[in-house]
Design an enzyme around this catalytic site. Structure first.
Site, PDB file in Angstrom:
ATOM      1  N   ASP A 170       0.832  -1.194   0.000  1.00  0.00           N
ATOM      2  CA  ASP A 170       0.000   0.000   0.000  1.00  0.00           C
ATOM      3  C   ASP A 170       0.875   1.256   0.000  1.00  0.00           C
ATOM      4  O   ASP A 170       1.895   1.319   0.690  1.00  0.00           O
ATOM      5  CB  ASP A 170      -0.881  -0.024   1.257  1.00  0.00           C
ATOM      6  CG  ASP A 170      -1.865   1.116   1.313  1.00  0.00           C
ATOM      7  OD1 ASP A 170      -2.705   1.208   0.409  1.00  0.00           O
ATOM      8  OD2 ASP A 170      -1.810   1.897   2.282  1.00  0.00           O
ATOM      9  N   GLU A 199       1.545  -0.563  -5.139  1.00  0.00           N
ATOM     10  CA  GLU A 199       0.549   0.455  -5.417  1.00  0.00           C
ATOM     11  C   GLU A 199       1.299   1.783  -5.426  1.00  0.00           C
ATOM     12  O   GLU A 199       1.539   2.387  -4.381  1.00  0.00           O
ATOM     13  CB  GLU A 199      -0.548   0.491  -4.350  1.00  0.00           C
ATOM     14  CG  GLU A 199      -1.637   1.513  -4.697  1.00  0.00           C
ATOM     15  CD  GLU A 199      -2.276   2.179  -3.488  1.00  0.00           C
ATOM     16  OE1 GLU A 199      -3.418   2.655  -3.622  1.00  0.00           O
ATOM     17  OE2 GLU A 199      -1.641   2.259  -2.421  1.00  0.00           O
TER      18      GLU A 199
END
Length: 616
Positions: free
Chosen positions: A223, A314
């Site tokens: 993330d 990401e």
């Protein structure tokens, strides 16, 4: 863009992840195994055979860790525990074992930029004095004096803004009750940023990785992979990072105006969706050089395990050449290709994204990835039904333009066939195989996304793409809790008896739109031409033809300026008609798969908003 054919040879990377189709599960909304209205690990386990039959290779689970759920689990309070909402570690181990038995790999989310404010480390920091070891795990700073020289520290250390809206700094009260230091939170106030210059932080995250690798996970989705490292000195910055695109809007009263083609600029510019590089103005907290040292370190952690473990970033980074730096041989294995997602329904933009992505990935000898939707974006089924199908709204509410659902679904199916035919790995978001739209009329009182509240509703947020899935059209909650009602789940919760000792499940945590009834999995299963069967057929074709590990070359009939996107992958010709007139099928080819009818055979032309796989 090169308008002549540009060949890209097949990748030499033969690892499983290089050509895998990965299905993203958002645990809250996939399947409810205990009837409490919230998706969970037992619900996921019950539906693994469905995913195997769909034809995917791997499952990526969004966070299921212990969390106060201020941001859907991306505020982690304990990286080594399952939140009771989702079950137990034993439930996770059982799910992982069954997934592996079914031939499915399992990727879990890793959230390294920040923790929850309820994490034991942050609680220790609050109880410790400035300058302490406990404070140094996070980014604490003294405030600036509102009255110079007064020592009041009433102003934030710098002017950074939160990605979720509002200031990026919050002030704490010290143990004695006096106003104290400020802590950085690039996201919600309940998500304090970790200090990645701290060796203890670095070792802790390595330990977390080993904990899950030892349990048998096959990889991590990282993330905010372009975050963690901040520019030395934390200088002021007049921009505001957009929530997902990685580009910016101007800070209030900053005097800066972002370029009209920046995502989120909300202007009448010709290309409002386009990302810019560098970020405008350059961000001091994203895509800093130091993140690459972290990933080289993590690469060594993975290398100590067998089974070809992997990481996918990401990272909202522009341009494609800069994103490729994250997947150099000694760093990550993959990075999400957001250029392709941002291109929208436009042949020129889509072709540019495909070509730039393939060439950039090939420059570092890595495979590319392809993605159209995820848990942070409006579903492409809905985006492609807007008047401008290249826009990228930050959520859609009842007062916004409503999409043409039928047109959006046609285009989404066509774009999916393009993605599944490209060499590299594909990431699917749960429910897109059912053609699910965004819930665009979700009541404001049902919303839970912190972006909606921190921006006072200026950003509708991400709840609309996170609505629980429909499994059975005629069941309560469209069968979201079928794993419970069928006796596959855990202990029933205290809801009224409905006879025979059974209990009705609680309503799903977000309300589902009426349109989900006809799109439920049981209404599409086995129905020729349904979106579910199209995905199954396309995934089987991709596997049989080896498209994921194939080559790429634009076809002679590729004319993006006329709305025709066409390329060869090995012996397969892929043709997508994004224009307004039918396109003839080239002589000598027959249709093996199409998003319209008839399904195969000798079809003379490809209608608008349709894709076909052609073979000789």
């Amino acid at each position: 863009m090169h308008h002549s054919p540009v060949p890209t040879p097949a990748s030499r990377v033969k690892s499983w992840w290089a050509s895998a189709v990965v299905y993203q599960v958002y645990p809250r909304s996939f399947a409810d195994g205990n009837g409490d209205g919230m998706g969970d690990l037992r619900g996921i386990t019950a539906r693994l055979p469905y995913l195997q039959r769909l034809g995917v290779d791997a499952v990526w689970l969004s966070p299921f860790y212990k969390s106060p759920q201020a941001d859907g689990g991306y505020d982690v309070a304990d990286y080594r525990q399952v939140d009771p909402l989702f079950g137990t570690l034993a439930d996770f181990d059982a799910m992982l074992r069954i997934a592996h038995d079914l031939g499915l790999k399992v990727i879990v989310d890793l959230v390294p930029n920040h923790t929850s404010d309820e994490h034991v480390w942050f609680q220790e920091a609050l109880a410790s004095p400035p300058g302490s070891r406990e404070r140094n795990r996070y980014i604490f700073r003294a405030g600036k004096d509102e009255v110079p020289g007064s020592g009041d520290g009433n102003l934030a250390p710098n002017n950074w803004r939160s990605i979720f809206g509002g200031p990026a700094w919050s002030r704490i009260d010290e143990a004695d009750g006096t106003p104290g230091e400020w802590y950085l939170h690039l996201f919600d106030t309940k998500q304090p940023d970790l200090n990645w210059e701290n060796a203890e932080v670095q070792e802790e995250m390595r330990s977390v990785m080993r904990f899950w690798l030892d349990r048998g996970v096959d990889g991590f989705r990282v993330d905010v992979a372009h975050g963690m490292v901040k520019e030395a000195g934390l200088p002021d910055w007049d921009g505001v990072a957009a929530m997902v695109e990685g580009t910016v809007e101007p800070a209030p009263d900053s005097g800066h105006t972002p370029p009209g083609d920046a995502p989120g600029a909300h202007t009448d510019a010709e290309e409002p969706h386009r990302a810019v590089s560098p970020v405008y103005p350059p961000s001091p907290f994203f895509d800093q050089e130091g993140v690459h040292d972290i990933y080289r370190d993590w690469n060594r952690v993975l290398a100590a395990y067998d089974g070809d473990r992997m990481m996918v970033a990401e990272a909202w980074v522009e341009p494609a050449e800069r994103l490729a730096r994250y997947v150099r041989k000694d760093e990550m294995q993959q990075a999400f290709n957001f250029d392709f997602l941002l291109a929208g329904w436009d042949a020129v933009r889509m072709a540019e994204a495909i070509e730039a992505s393939l060439l950039a990935a090939a420059s570092v000898e890595a495979p590319s990835t392809w993605v159209l939707s995820n848990h942070d974006t409006v579903r492409h089924t809905t985006r492609f039904g807007l008047k401008d199908p290249t826009t990228f709204p930050k959520g859609i509410g009842a007062r916004d333009e409503q999409p043409d659902a039928a047109l959006g679904l046609q285009r989404a199916r066509a774009a999916t066939l393009v993605a599944l035919a490209l060499p590299g790995s594909v990431y699917l978001y749960q429910g897109e195989e059912l053609g699910l739209p965004e819930h665009t009329t979700l009541p404001d009182e049902a919303r839970q996304d912190p972006t909606f509240f921190r921006t006072q509703g200026a950003e509708i947020g991400r709840d609309g793409c996170r609505v629980p899935l429909p499994w059975k059209a005629d069941d309560p909650g469209y069968g979201f809790a079928e794993a419970f009602t069928a006796g596959l789940g855990g202990t029933p919760n205290a809801t009224p008896d409905v006879g025979s000792g059974r209990r009705m499940p609680v309503a799903p945590w977000l309300p589902q739109p009426e349109s989900f009834r006809e799109l439920a999995a049981d209404r599409q299963d086995g129905v020729a031409g349904s979106t579910l069967e199209l995905y199954r057929s396309a995934l089987a074709f991709r596997s049989a033809q080896g498209l994921g590990s194939g080559s790429f070359q634009w076809a002679d009939v590729h004319q993006p300026q006329d709305g025709v996107l066409a390329f060869h992958n090995g012996d397969v010709l892929v043709l997508c008609n994004l224009g307004s007139a039918a396109v003839p099928v080239p002589p000598g080819f027959t249709v093996s798969l199409t998003t319209s009818t008839p399904a195969a055979g000798s079809v003379p032309e490809v209608p608008p908003n349709c894709s076909v796989y052609l073979t000789r």
